[in-house]
Scaffold this motif. Sequence first.
Motif, mmCIF file in Angstrom:
data_model
loop_
_atom_site.group_PDB
_atom_site.id
_atom_site.type_symbol
_atom_site.label_atom_id
_atom_site.label_comp_id
_atom_site.label_asym_id
_atom_site.label_seq_id
_atom_site.Cartn_x
_atom_site.Cartn_y
_atom_site.Cartn_z
ATOM 1 N N ALA A 193 0.812 -1.218 0.000
ATOM 2 C CA ALA A 193 0.000 0.000 0.000
ATOM 3 C C ALA A 193 0.847 1.269 0.000
ATOM 4 C CB ALA A 193 -0.916 0.009 1.222
ATOM 5 N N ARG A 194 1.979 1.236 0.735
ATOM 6 C CA ARG A 194 2.725 2.474 1.005
ATOM 7 C C ARG A 194 4.160 2.453 0.493
ATOM 8 N NH1 ARG A 194 3.940 3.580 5.961
ATOM 9 N NH2 ARG A 194 3.544 5.821 5.858
ATOM 10 N N GLY A 195 4.610 1.296 0.041
ATOM 11 C CA GLY A 195 5.990 1.207 -0.408
ATOM 12 C C GLY A 195 6.960 0.801 0.678
ATOM 13 N N ARG A 196 6.537 0.846 1.926
ATOM 14 C CA ARG A 196 7.391 0.464 3.041
ATOM 15 C C ARG A 196 6.549 0.181 4.267
ATOM 16 N NH1 ARG A 196 11.255 5.329 4.429
ATOM 17 N NH2 ARG A 196 11.557 5.305 2.186
ATOM 18 N N ALA A 197 7.184 -0.460 5.246
ATOM 19 C CA ALA A 197 6.535 -0.798 6.506
ATOM 20 C C ALA A 197 7.412 -0.284 7.642
ATOM 21 C CB ALA A 197 6.336 -2.303 6.601
ATOM 22 N N PRO A 198 6.898 -0.253 8.872
ATOM 23 C CA PRO A 198 7.678 0.310 9.976
ATOM 24 C C PRO A 198 9.071 -0.291 10.143
ATOM 25 C CG PRO A 198 5.420 0.040 10.660
ATOM 26 C CD PRO A 198 5.520 -0.577 9.295
ATOM 27 N N SER A 199 9.205 -1.605 10.000
ATOM 28 C CA SER A 199 10.512 -2.215 10.222
ATOM 29 C C SER A 199 11.509 -1.881 9.121
ATOM 30 C CB SER A 199 10.381 -3.741 10.348
ATOM 31 O OG SER A 199 9.945 -4.297 9.123
ATOM 32 N N GLY A 224 1.877 -0.046 -4.644
ATOM 33 C CA GLY A 224 0.942 -0.399 -5.706
ATOM 34 C C GLY A 224 0.128 0.804 -6.142
ATOM 35 N N ALA A 225 -0.395 0.726 -7.351
ATOM 36 C CA ALA A 225 -1.218 1.818 -7.875
ATOM 37 C C ALA A 225 -2.535 1.895 -7.099
ATOM 38 C CB ALA A 225 -1.498 1.605 -9.358
ATOM 39 N N MET A 226 -3.042 3.119 -6.956
ATOM 40 C CA MET A 226 -4.336 3.329 -6.314
ATOM 41 C C MET A 226 -5.346 3.788 -7.355
ATOM 42 S SD MET A 226 -4.261 5.063 -2.540
ATOM 43 C CE MET A 226 -3.470 6.549 -3.085
ATOM 44 N N LYS A 227 -6.545 3.275 -7.245
ATOM 45 C CA LYS A 227 -7.637 3.748 -8.095
ATOM 46 C C LYS A 227 -8.879 3.960 -7.246
ATOM 47 C CE LYS A 227 -6.283 1.697 -12.527
ATOM 48 N NZ LYS A 227 -6.697 0.791 -13.635
ATOM 49 N N LYS A 228 -9.790 4.752 -7.788
ATOM 50 C CA LYS A 228 -11.048 4.991 -7.098
ATOM 51 C C LYS A 228 -11.957 3.765 -7.237
ATOM 52 C CE LYS A 228 -10.093 9.164 -5.760
ATOM 53 N NZ LYS A 228 -10.769 10.377 -6.189
ATOM 54 N N TRP A 229 -12.653 3.462 -6.157
ATOM 55 C CA TRP A 229 -13.589 2.339 -6.134
ATOM 56 C C TRP A 229 -14.860 2.774 -6.859
ATOM 57 C CZ3 TRP A 229 -13.804 -2.673 -5.458
ATOM 58 C CH2 TRP A 229 -14.956 -3.307 -4.992
ATOM 59 N N PHE A 230 -14.930 2.420 -8.129
ATOM 60 C CA PHE A 230 -16.051 2.806 -8.998
ATOM 61 C C PHE A 230 -16.223 4.329 -8.952
ATOM 62 C CE2 PHE A 230 -16.223 -1.640 -8.262
ATOM 63 C CZ PHE A 230 -16.584 -2.158 -9.498
ATOM 64 N N ASP A 231 -17.405 4.848 -8.676
ATOM 65 C CA ASP A 231 -17.570 6.306 -8.713
ATOM 66 C C ASP A 231 -17.623 6.896 -7.303
ATOM 67 O OD1 ASP A 231 -20.029 5.254 -8.062
ATOM 68 O OD2 ASP A 231 -21.184 6.576 -9.372
ATOM 69 N N THR A 232 -16.912 6.257 -6.359
ATOM 70 C CA THR A 232 -16.845 6.784 -5.000
ATOM 71 C C THR A 232 -15.530 7.526 -4.798
ATOM 72 O OG1 THR A 232 -15.685 4.926 -3.957
ATOM 73 C CG2 THR A 232 -18.064 4.684 -4.284
ATOM 74 N N ASN A 233 -15.353 8.095 -3.620
ATOM 75 C CA ASN A 233 -14.082 8.720 -3.282
ATOM 76 C C ASN A 233 -13.240 7.789 -2.411
ATOM 77 O OD1 ASN A 233 -12.173 10.799 -3.286
ATOM 78 N ND2 ASN A 233 -12.866 11.567 -1.318
ATOM 79 N N TYR A 234 -13.562 6.520 -2.423
ATOM 80 C CA TYR A 234 -12.767 5.520 -1.721
ATOM 81 C C TYR A 234 -11.741 4.945 -2.701
ATOM 82 C CZ TYR A 234 -11.615 1.279 0.853
ATOM 83 O OH TYR A 234 -10.939 0.281 1.507
ATOM 84 N N HIS A 235 -10.515 4.701 -2.233
ATOM 85 C CA HIS A 235 -9.452 4.190 -3.088
ATOM 86 C C HIS A 235 -9.150 2.727 -2.764
ATOM 87 C CE1 HIS A 235 -8.846 8.531 -2.810
ATOM 88 N NE2 HIS A 235 -8.069 8.488 -3.867
#
Length: 783
Positions: free
Chosen positions: A98-104, A126-137
């Motif tokens: 999700a973010r390219g890295r983790a705490p450790s 990873g790439a992010m996209k909108k969940w259909f026509d919502t503002n959730y990714h």
Amino acid sequence: MTIKTHNLGYPRIGDKRELKFTLEAYWKGEKTLADLEKQARGLRYQNVQTQIDAGIELIPVNDFAYYDQVLNMSTLLGVIPKRFRQDRFDVEVAFRMARGRAPSDDQPCLDGHDHAPDKSKAGYAGAMKKWFDTNYHYIVPELYDDTEFKITDTRLFDEVAESLALKSDGTNIDFKPVLVGPVTYLYLAENVSNAIPKLSRLPSLLAVYQQVLQKLADLGINWVQIDEPILGLELSTEWHNAFNQAYAELAQIPVKLLLATYFETLGDNLNLACNLPVAGLHYDGLRGEKQLKDLVEQYPAEKVLSLGLVDGRNIWKTDVNAAIASLKAAKTKFGDHLWIAPSCSLLHVPVNLEVEEKLNPELKTYLAFAKQKLAEVKLLADGLNGQADQQALQANAQAIAAKQTSKLIHNAQVQARLAQLDQIALDRPLPYSEREKLQKGKFNLPLFPTTTIGSFPQTQEIRQARRQFKNGELTEAQYIEAMQAEIRDVCERQERMGIDVLVHGEPERNDMVEYFGEQLDGYAFTQFGWVQSYGSRCVKPPIIFGDVSRPKPMTVSWSQYAQSQTDKTMKGMLTGAVTMLQWSFVRNDQPRETTCNQIALTLRDEVLDLEKAGIHMIQIDEAALREGLPIKKSDWADYLRWAVNSFRMTTSGVQNDTQIHTHMCYSEFNDIIDAVAAMDADVITIETSKSNMKLLDAFVDFEYPNEIGPGVYDIHSPNIPTVEQMVRLIEKAAKLIPAERLWVNPDCGLKTRGWAETEPALANMVKAAQQLRAQFAEKKKTA
């Protein structure tokens, strides 16, 4: 005969964003994984109790996620990118995806183990996209040649066992796990560097889904909700066949499947959905209203039909009496096979209206948040069962009637101005080919001019000053001085770094939509109306409750002050009308086009005021233009007509040598490139770094005529890009777009980053642009 209540999903962030704060503390190394898991268990327990108390009988499980539910499906199914694979799955793998890295990857862990940070495991997110026509990714699943579907992550089964332990003997409460369906999952996934057709992977994917369902059956699960929202799309024969193949296979497992579709009508997929071998179907009766009657007539009476007439996407109170009346035919046909639920997961609305103490009391009577929507589901089911609280039904009817005539909502002056829209020219006086010459002479910028998208890091000091001003602890004069100090600071930083076109950093802005909405009539704001956008990122959408107007200029004084601090060009920064619409809860009593035009008129006034004040480069962000597309392509043309016209209405009044910029992020432009060009912005900046400039292909194939700033680094990752990485991206862009029309900028605003990441990243960006200028100057000499 008893009609059952159930829910498709509940907000996971907590009443006061507890998940956000614990997640961010964990990522910073300030909390342990055990702390995070404890918080998560507490939130899940609280959500279950809230739904039980509301009278929901079948409660969702696996609607909880640390980042997003599609990412959860990827880790469950073993769909882990090569760069993050390891021998044994742990939650840090999901965070790297999700973010390219983790705490450790950044610091030693706090769980008692003695080891140093392991930066080798970090990689690009990873790439992010909108969940259909919502503002959730969601994080896009990546499929490689060697991707092997297998159960990798067992958190689903742990959470199911956790929920089942809450069941009490003698109650009618039960739990249903929620899964993204196999066809939708495969449809949304992306093939990476291979030619394997996605649908050829379906048999191996289904084998793992069967294993998952069997494990759930073994745990004692009766019903599984399996979400297939692509049934709202216009599907090809191949994808129709995929549904038939998938559910023929899954029907072999001894668990009942509730197939859930939402956000749209079924369209030509109606017959398909009605004949799949599942035990039940959930249908969004609001967004799919025009096909509801056909569905009720066609769906088999011996199966469960779940109908959603309580809006899971918006915050308006349900007209429960009208809903009861509309469901009489369904009740007669299906009897206790009729279930009642929200239209979709309640993930998309705020948690609880009860805690809102500052909303206009009249407006509050028109609203319902997630907790209140559960009560509406129960009231609707009780009404159909003949057991409704008559006082509650009467109160609901009174609120619905009062809203229709409220003076709070309807403004005659705004409506009169709308009636004269046809008097506004939507074209600028000269075409871009002629404006370009005037603008190049005016601004005198170098090749590959550098700029940023608008916002700079919102430090703790900035947030504290805004909070103190809001709470009356700072006077207006003190607050203005604090914000001006921040503006001076970002101007000095940009000057030192050598950025060509500056921005004022937006320290006074809490959110790119909320900030403007707070200054417009017809908007209202909540204290705690947070909604998850992705991961720990939560937004507090404004409520467009009435006719929109602008009492006074909104940004002019800040832009004027910033321009006074530099001899370089300062961009004015606005949020476009479509994005203001998309990222708000919009009134449901008039067409969205009408509301969008009202907002566009207010922004047109602001643009002209900025120009009069000496701001001659103005960026109007339309980050949400593409996400506003209707789910069905056949409906796109009408939406794009009014969406593009609203932008042109906002910008068409300026002089030819005033340069209009726009910014769009997370967009696939191929399908809408004609509309993007029709907006006629002089410069468009876009997110392209995650796609390795792949998104630029649309602008090449179309021969986009105006200037483009393809983002050269991903601001959503804390990783600092090198000069070489950015040079490589710009060189790739320059092979596709003439160098004379290229700008250099980040993917998006820098509000969520810290200065420790931002300054070196921007310094590298400027060096990359300078290096390319030298390279292209040398090429010109030797040409």
